[in-house]
Design a protein around this motif. Structure first.
Motif, mmCIF file in Angstrom:
data_model
loop_
_atom_site.group_PDB
_atom_site.id
_atom_site.type_symbol
_atom_site.label_atom_id
_atom_site.label_comp_id
_atom_site.label_asym_id
_atom_site.label_seq_id
_atom_site.Cartn_x
_atom_site.Cartn_y
_atom_site.Cartn_z
ATOM 1 N N ALA A 279 0.824 -1.209 0.000
ATOM 2 C CA ALA A 279 0.000 0.000 0.000
ATOM 3 C C ALA A 279 0.857 1.257 0.000
ATOM 4 C CB ALA A 279 -0.932 -0.006 1.210
ATOM 5 N N THR A 280 1.952 1.232 0.770
ATOM 6 C CA THR A 280 2.856 2.383 0.807
ATOM 7 C C THR A 280 3.543 2.562 -0.536
ATOM 8 O OG1 THR A 280 3.254 1.994 3.165
ATOM 9 C CG2 THR A 280 4.794 3.426 2.020
ATOM 10 N N GLN A 281 3.967 1.477 -1.132
ATOM 11 C CA GLN A 281 4.651 1.567 -2.421
ATOM 12 C C GLN A 281 3.715 2.072 -3.512
ATOM 13 O OE1 GLN A 281 7.466 -1.762 -3.305
ATOM 14 N NE2 GLN A 281 6.808 -2.590 -1.336
ATOM 15 N N VAL A 282 2.468 1.646 -3.486
ATOM 16 C CA VAL A 282 1.493 2.120 -4.464
ATOM 17 C C VAL A 282 1.256 3.621 -4.295
ATOM 18 C CG1 VAL A 282 -0.932 2.015 -5.161
ATOM 19 C CG2 VAL A 282 0.354 -0.103 -4.775
ATOM 20 N N PHE A 283 1.122 4.063 -3.045
ATOM 21 C CA PHE A 283 0.922 5.482 -2.780
ATOM 22 C C PHE A 283 2.098 6.308 -3.305
ATOM 23 C CE2 PHE A 283 2.106 9.021 0.008
ATOM 24 C CZ PHE A 283 1.034 9.870 -0.229
ATOM 25 N N LEU A 284 3.319 5.867 -3.022
ATOM 26 C CA LEU A 284 4.491 6.602 -3.486
ATOM 27 C C LEU A 284 4.546 6.646 -5.009
ATOM 28 C CD1 LEU A 284 7.203 5.293 -0.984
ATOM 29 C CD2 LEU A 284 6.193 7.589 -1.052
ATOM 30 N N ALA A 285 4.249 5.527 -5.651
ATOM 31 C CA ALA A 285 4.287 5.472 -7.116
ATOM 32 C C ALA A 285 3.284 6.444 -7.741
ATOM 33 C CB ALA A 285 4.016 4.048 -7.592
#
Length: 458
Positions: A279-285
């Motif tokens: 979820a964090t990686q998707v948000f950053l992307a």
């Protein structure tokens, strides 16, 4: 009767490092040593214990996770026997716990500032974690180092939260319908065999929006709730209340945390949270960012606040108060990026699962929790100062005596450091899990406990 559960998985728990011992462990070691040396003639002090037996205060260091549990009744349970009175190993366990209790009781100044004492999430057992109130209690109780778990926000800042997606049970957000509607997963009631659920993350909101929330004690939730008002049950029994009823304890940003620490002349050990979570990686992307960008921003906050003194063997020197900053992470990519881009700042690498000497990085499923020998060598060569496995990477159970012995993983780590000629610049830390209660509250399920040892985490 409705089922209840704690919304925590031991796999996703962040860490508060116990570099040279935990909050109470540092205190116990300090007190025991101080007591043993406090007589006028230099000999150890002998006093009468509660049982009437003579007690000589031992000059020993007591691990924090052990001392914290010594004042719980469950500390003297011996899970390997049903007849403790006739079990010599159980009697030994009880005598050792009483020895530690006596050592702590002799401390002449229990709230003295201790450079080995860390306020993990502040004083999370008595105040809402990751708040100024919590850190203040920790400092008042002798902590010379305080921790913030920095979670990314919607406006790409950092809010101190132990979990990026824990707002639903660590704040009063569920009493605010307008904010619940913005959560990653708004409240869904239980029904037709499905448990109630809600997921509110720091990256769902801006810093300004979260400034409206009141932090709470970490709560137990009811996964059979059919209404949102039924979801949060309240704090678990092992947590106390150290603030006024009805008081709104505000959340804190990472900058506010650093400013507080600087004002109190204490050192900092913040953790960059959940960079390996999807979820964090998707948000950053979605924001055209990645974990390296986030790690560099995190590091810049420490540098701007003046926490740039390296961690080394002389970290207890008085002149270093309020100047040391240690960046911690479970993400080996972040640890390495920090040493590549921020060589002036100290780095601590956290891991949970001990690995055998033949394992390699290919055996690690994610960028987190990987302590294979090749990964450790790589990080130490890159300059990472502190390697911090969970306590079960250091101690094991002797099946014959039920006593603590050094874990093979601990021996392997020491050998790697010696092989790299890095003994003068590499340190070992550890961390405990403070989200569980006593055995009586959780049955026999204890986090980070090897078979036969009983509860060693907490």
């Amino acid at each position: 009767m409705s089922e209840t559960k704690k919304p925590i998985s031991p796999i996703t728990i962040g860490a508060g490092c116990l570099i040279l011992g935990g909050a109470i462990g540092g205190l116990a070691g300090h007190c025991a040593t101080k007591s043993a040396l406090s007589s006028d003639n230099g000999s150890s002090v002998t006093v009468a214990s509660a049982s009437g037996n003579a007690f000589v205060a031992p000059a020993v260091f007591v691990p924090g996770w052990m001392a914290e549990r010594t004042f719980h009744n469950d500390a003297i349970l011996c899970p390997w026997t049903e007849n403790p009175l006739n079990d010599t190993d159980c009697q030994f366990r009880q005598s050792e716990i009483n020895r530690i209790r006596n050592a702590i009781s002799l401390c002449p100044n229990p709230l003295a500032r201790n450079m080995e004492t860390i306020g993990h999430r502040g004083a999370a057992l008595v105040a809402p974690e990751e708040t100024i109130r919590s850190w203040q209690i920790a400092v008042d109780s002798g902590a010379a180092i305080v921790e913030c778990d920095a979670s990314v926000t919607k406006d790409l800042d950092f809010m101190c939260r132990h979990g990026t997606c824990d707002l639903q049970f660590t704040t009063d957000i569920l009493t605010r319908p307008d904010m619940v509607a913005k959560c990653s997963q708004p409240f869904a009631p239980a029904g037709n065999g499905t448990r109630a659920s809600v997921l509110c993350c720091t990256f769902d909101f801006t810093v300004e929006e979260m400034g409206k929330l009141c932090a709470t004690m970490e709560n137990v939730v009811n996964d059979q709730a059919t209404r949102i008002e039924e979801y949060v049950i309240g704090k678990p029994a092992f947590r106390s209340i150290g603030f006024a009823k009805g008081e709104c304890v505000q959340m804190a940003t990472m900058r506010e945390y650093l400013a507080f620490a600087k004002s109190k002349a204490v050192n900092v050990i913040p953790e960059l949270k959940d960079t390996t979570e999807n979820a964090t990686q998707v948000f950053l992307a979605k924001n055209n960012k990645d974990h390296v960008w986030l790690a560099d921003k995190f590091a810049s906050y420490l540098r701007d606040a003046g926490f740039t003194t390296p961690f080394d063997k002389d970290f207890k020197e008085k002149g270093k108060k309020g100047t040391i900053g240690i960046m911690q992470t479970f993400d080996r990519r972040v640890a390495k990026a920090w040493k590549q881009n921020n060589k002036d700042l100290s780095v601590l690498y956290l891991l949970e699962t001990p690995m055998n000497i033949t394992s390699t990085e290919k055996d690690c499923a994610t960028p987190a929790d990987c302590g294979s020998p090749d990964v450790l060598r790589d990080l130490i060569k890159a300059g990472v100062e502190i390697i911090s496995p969970a306590m079960n990477g250091f101690v094991d159970a002797d099946p014959a005596t039920h006593r603590y012995v050094e874990h093979q993983y601990s021996k392997d780590m020491k050998a790697i450091v010696k092989e790299l000629n890095a003994t003068d610049r590499t340190f070992f830390g550890s961390w405990s899990l403070e989200r569980s209660g006593c055995v009586s509250q959780l049955g026999n399920a204890t986090y980070n406990a090897e078979a036969g040892l009983g509860s060693i985490g907490g």
